[in-house]
Design an enzyme around this catalytic site. Structure first.
Site, PDB file in Angstrom:
ATOM      1  N   GLY A 141       0.802  -1.219   0.000  1.00  0.00           N
ATOM      2  CA  GLY A 141       0.000   0.000   0.000  1.00  0.00           C
ATOM      3  C   GLY A 141       0.832   1.265   0.000  1.00  0.00           C
ATOM      4  O   GLY A 141       0.433   2.293   0.546  1.00  0.00           O
ATOM      5  N   SER A 146       2.858  -3.178  -4.956  1.00  0.00           N
ATOM      6  CA  SER A 146       2.795  -4.465  -4.241  1.00  0.00           C
ATOM      7  C   SER A 146       1.611  -5.301  -4.728  1.00  0.00           C
ATOM      8  O   SER A 146       1.719  -6.517  -4.860  1.00  0.00           O
ATOM      9  CB  SER A 146       2.684  -4.242  -2.733  1.00  0.00           C
ATOM     10  OG  SER A 146       1.406  -3.720  -2.378  1.00  0.00           O
ATOM     11  N   ASP A 204       0.859  -1.171 -13.848  1.00  0.00           N
ATOM     12  CA  ASP A 204       1.590  -1.795 -12.733  1.00  0.00           C
ATOM     13  C   ASP A 204       1.870  -3.268 -13.015  1.00  0.00           C
ATOM     14  O   ASP A 204       2.996  -3.741 -12.879  1.00  0.00           O
ATOM     15  CB  ASP A 204       0.773  -1.668 -11.439  1.00  0.00           C
ATOM     16  CG  ASP A 204       0.691  -0.235 -10.947  1.00  0.00           C
ATOM     17  OD1 ASP A 204       0.081  -0.011  -9.887  1.00  0.00           O
ATOM     18  OD2 ASP A 204       1.231   0.652 -11.628  1.00  0.00           O
TER      19      ASP A 204
HETATM   20  N1  LIG Z   1       2.150  -9.760  -0.548  1.00  0.00           N
HETATM   21  C1  LIG Z   1       0.812  -9.559  -0.519  1.00  0.00           C
HETATM   22  N2  LIG Z   1       0.000 -10.491   0.026  1.00  0.00           N
HETATM   23  C2  LIG Z   1      -1.346 -10.309   0.052  1.00  0.00           C
HETATM   24  N3  LIG Z   1      -1.972  -9.201  -0.424  1.00  0.00           N
HETATM   25  C3  LIG Z   1      -1.183  -8.255  -0.966  1.00  0.00           C
HETATM   26  C4  LIG Z   1       0.229  -8.371  -1.048  1.00  0.00           C
HETATM   27  N4  LIG Z   1       0.718  -7.235  -1.624  1.00  0.00           N
HETATM   28  C5  LIG Z   1      -0.342  -6.462  -1.903  1.00  0.00           C
HETATM   29  N5  LIG Z   1      -1.475  -7.060  -1.517  1.00  0.00           N
HETATM   30  C6  LIG Z   1      -2.848  -6.528  -1.662  1.00  0.00           C
HETATM   31  O1  LIG Z   1      -2.764  -5.263  -2.329  1.00  0.00           O
HETATM   32  C7  LIG Z   1      -3.166  -4.209  -1.432  1.00  0.00           C
HETATM   33  C8  LIG Z   1      -2.263  -2.998  -1.635  1.00  0.00           C
HETATM   34  O2  LIG Z   1      -2.504  -2.605  -2.969  1.00  0.00           O
HETATM   35  P1  LIG Z   1      -2.538  -1.056  -3.379  1.00  0.00           P
HETATM   36  O3  LIG Z   1      -2.747  -1.041  -4.837  1.00  0.00           O
HETATM   37  O4  LIG Z   1      -3.477  -0.307  -2.507  1.00  0.00           O
HETATM   38  O5  LIG Z   1      -1.067  -0.542  -3.018  1.00  0.00           O
HETATM   39  P2  LIG Z   1       0.247  -0.756  -3.863  1.00  0.00           P
HETATM   40  O6  LIG Z   1       0.010  -1.706  -4.994  1.00  0.00           O
HETATM   41  O7  LIG Z   1       1.326  -1.130  -2.920  1.00  0.00           O
HETATM   42  O8  LIG Z   1       0.517   0.707  -4.410  1.00  0.00           O
HETATM   43  P3  LIG Z   1       0.270   1.271  -5.923  1.00  0.00           P
HETATM   44  O9  LIG Z   1      -0.902   0.518  -6.453  1.00  0.00           O
HETATM   45  O10 LIG Z   1      -0.014   2.720  -5.714  1.00  0.00           O
HETATM   46  O11 LIG Z   1       1.549   0.993  -6.647  1.00  0.00           O
HETATM   47  C9  LIG Z   1      -2.993  -4.819  -0.047  1.00  0.00           C
HETATM   48  O12 LIG Z   1      -3.850  -4.158   0.881  1.00  0.00           O
HETATM   49  C10 LIG Z   1      -3.432  -6.256  -0.274  1.00  0.00           C
HETATM   50  O13 LIG Z   1      -4.846  -6.359  -0.350  1.00  0.00           O
HETATM   51  C1  LIG Z   2      -2.551   5.377  -9.778  1.00  0.00           C
HETATM   52  C2  LIG Z   2      -2.226   4.424 -10.905  1.00  0.00           C
HETATM   53  O1  LIG Z   2      -2.102   5.155 -12.121  1.00  0.00           O
HETATM   54  C3  LIG Z   2      -0.881   3.765 -10.682  1.00  0.00           C
HETATM   55  C4  LIG Z   2      -0.763   3.102  -9.361  1.00  0.00           C
HETATM   56  O2  LIG Z   2       0.536   2.560  -9.185  1.00  0.00           O
HETATM   57  C5  LIG Z   2      -3.351   3.387 -11.001  1.00  0.00           C
HETATM   58  C6  LIG Z   2      -3.283   2.560 -12.304  1.00  0.00           C
HETATM   59  O3  LIG Z   2      -2.687   3.032 -13.275  1.00  0.00           O
HETATM   60  O4  LIG Z   2      -3.849   1.444 -12.284  1.00  0.00           O
HETATM   61 MG   LIG Z   3      -1.500  -1.454  -6.427  1.00  0.00          MG
END
Ligand SMILES: Nc1ncnc2c1ncn2[C@@H]1O[C@H](COP(=O)(O)OP(=O)(O)OP(=O)(O)O)[C@@H](O)[C@H]1O
Ligand SMILES: C[C@@](O)(CCO)CC(=O)[O-]
Ligand SMILES: [Mg+2]
Length: 387
Positions: A141, A146, A204
């Site tokens: 997050g 991730s 992503d």
């Molecule tokens: N290793 C993991 N195991 C289980 N669930 C995960 C894991 N990594 C990410 N997640 C899931 O993805 C959510 C985080 O995703 P989110 O898209 O909000 O953040 P991010 O991918 O880290 O950031 P961004 O999308 O901005 O690059 C976590 O709350 C969980 O539900």
């Molecule tokens: C915020 C965003 O542009 C990137 C998140 O890492 C969402 C997406 O493209 O899916």
């Molecule tokens: Mg994400």
């Protein structure tokens, strides 16, 4: 027998959020990975459960396969070779299976990840027993992809066991998929991202699948090759946020201000394309590198200003910007914003003592600073115990 997949996190150099609305974006893989391993019971173990162990979060989930079959409507129409969105009906059934396990309030955000796991597992592998173990080097997050790394690694591990992918089970160590298999992994991972992100652009999971550095627009990727040394300081503000909510917020703002936001997205499209040109231009000497770095810094600052217009900055991000600006360094949020991580370009000629001062000042705010290798490998797979 065990299959293990790993997929990298990412940084978005330009274009986050605007890419959801059709603009070009630039992203690169980083050398922090999420690992998914799948182990299968031997016939005499007589274990008829599907287990998911989120090792870093010390959370374990277990479902009798019979219960999954009972709750999830017929998956007969789903084929591995045709990545399919999780239907509302199946999403409701999956939420029942997730809610059976009381996820601690502090980790409730994981529910979407567990739901994505159940969809991808049952859709690709079917209702069969197994144990999945997930570990990650990425902060969850925080804007480093991730969720995408999780969906890519999981999709790859599941597809590695399917008839849709030809792999050498006897190969020792990490191996990569062929182009058609990578495309299938990427498409299934996007279906998982839809459960976690709501309306993902696909950037992503694409950069996590293919690795290196890419330019991305409306589902199309262009691999970016460069001999330009690129070093970024990553500052994790440790302010938790939810990408799905932030993406929805930008869409709502776009409905309220269609013309203004269209201009914002068009400007971001130009920034991303100019950034791609700067990064790809051959480097001839130190002066050329410095000139390119100065152009990159301006493009990052412009993109950050437009992200502020989109409403996705945050006080913690502004603190990082102010701190690095004192040292004449340029920064921008990366990922969905609202907290999470911030990138700061570290010019080649910057002295280590200045970097140390910047890091010390940032960490005095409670932030966590680190550098990561940029542009590394994408998804990879390994097998153990297969004859
Ligand atoms: N290793 C993991 N195991 C289980 N669930 C995960 C894991 N990594 C990410 N997640 C899931 O993805 C959510 C985080 O995703 P989110 O898209 O909000 O953040 P991010 O991918 O880290 O950031 P961004 O999308 O901005 O690059 C976590 O709350 C969980 O539900
Ligand atoms: C915020 C965003 O542009 C990137 C998140 O890492 C969402 C997406 O493209 O899916
Ligand atoms: Mg994400």
């Amino acid at each position: 027998m065990e299959v293990r997949a790993r997929a990298p996190g990412k940084i978005i150099l330009a274009g986050e959020h605007a890419v959801v609305h059709g603009s070009t974006a630039m992203a690169a893989a980083i050398d922090l990975y999420t690992y998914v391993s799948l182990g299968f019971p031997t016939p005499n173990e007589n274990d008829d459960t599907l287990k998911l162990h989120l090792k870093d979060m010390d959370l374990e989930f277990s479902w009798p396969v019979g219960k999954i079959k009972e709750v999830i409507p017929d998956l007969g129409s789903v084929t591995v070779s045709s990545p399919t969105p999780c239907s509302l009906e199946i999403a409701r059934a999956i939420s029942i299976l997730v809610e059976e396990h009381k996820i601690p309030e502090a980790k409730v955000g994981l529910a979407s990840g567990v739901s994505a796991f159940l969809w991808l597992y049952t859709a690709i592998h079917g209702c069969k027993p197994a144990k999945a173990v997930v570990t990650s080097e990425l902060p969850l997050g925080s804007g480093l992809g991730s969720s995408a790394a999780f969906c890519v690694a999981l999709s790859a591990a599941l597809l590695a066991l399917s008839d849709s992918v030809n792999l050498d089970f006897s190969h020792q160590g990490w191996q990569v998929f062929g182009e058609s298999e990578l495309e299938l992994v990427n498409k299934w991972a996007l279906e998982g991202e839809k459960i976690i992100h709501g309306k993902p652009s696909g950037i992503d999971n694409t950069v996590s699948t293919y690795g290196n550095m890419i330019k991305f627009r409306s589902g199309e990727l262009t691999r970016i090759n460069t001999n330009m040394p690129l070093k970024m300081l990553i500052t994790n503000t440790k302010v938790g946020r939810n990408t799905k909510a932030l993406v929805a917020g930008v869409s709502e703002r776009t409905l309220r201000h269609p013309s203004a936001m269209s201009s914002v997205f068009n400007a971001v499209d130009s920034i991303s394309n100019e950034m791609a040109s700067v990064i790809q231009a051959p480097v001839s000497d130190d002066l050329a590198i410095t000139e390119k770095e100065e152009k990159l810094e301006e493009l990052m600052e412009m993109n950050q200003g437009l992200l502020l217009c989109m409403g996705v900055s945050h006080a913690s991000i502004e603190t990082v910007l102010r701190t690095t600006l004192k040292y004449k360094l340029s920064s921008k949020l990366t990922g969905a914003g609202g907290g999470g991580c911030v990138l700061t370009l570290l010019p080649t000629l910057l002295s280590g003592s200045v970097v140390d001062k910047v890091v010390s000042e940032l960490e005095s705010n409670g932030f966590q600073c680190f550098t990561a290798g940029i542009g590394g490998n994408g998804m990879e797979i390994s097998f153990t115990g297969f004859s």
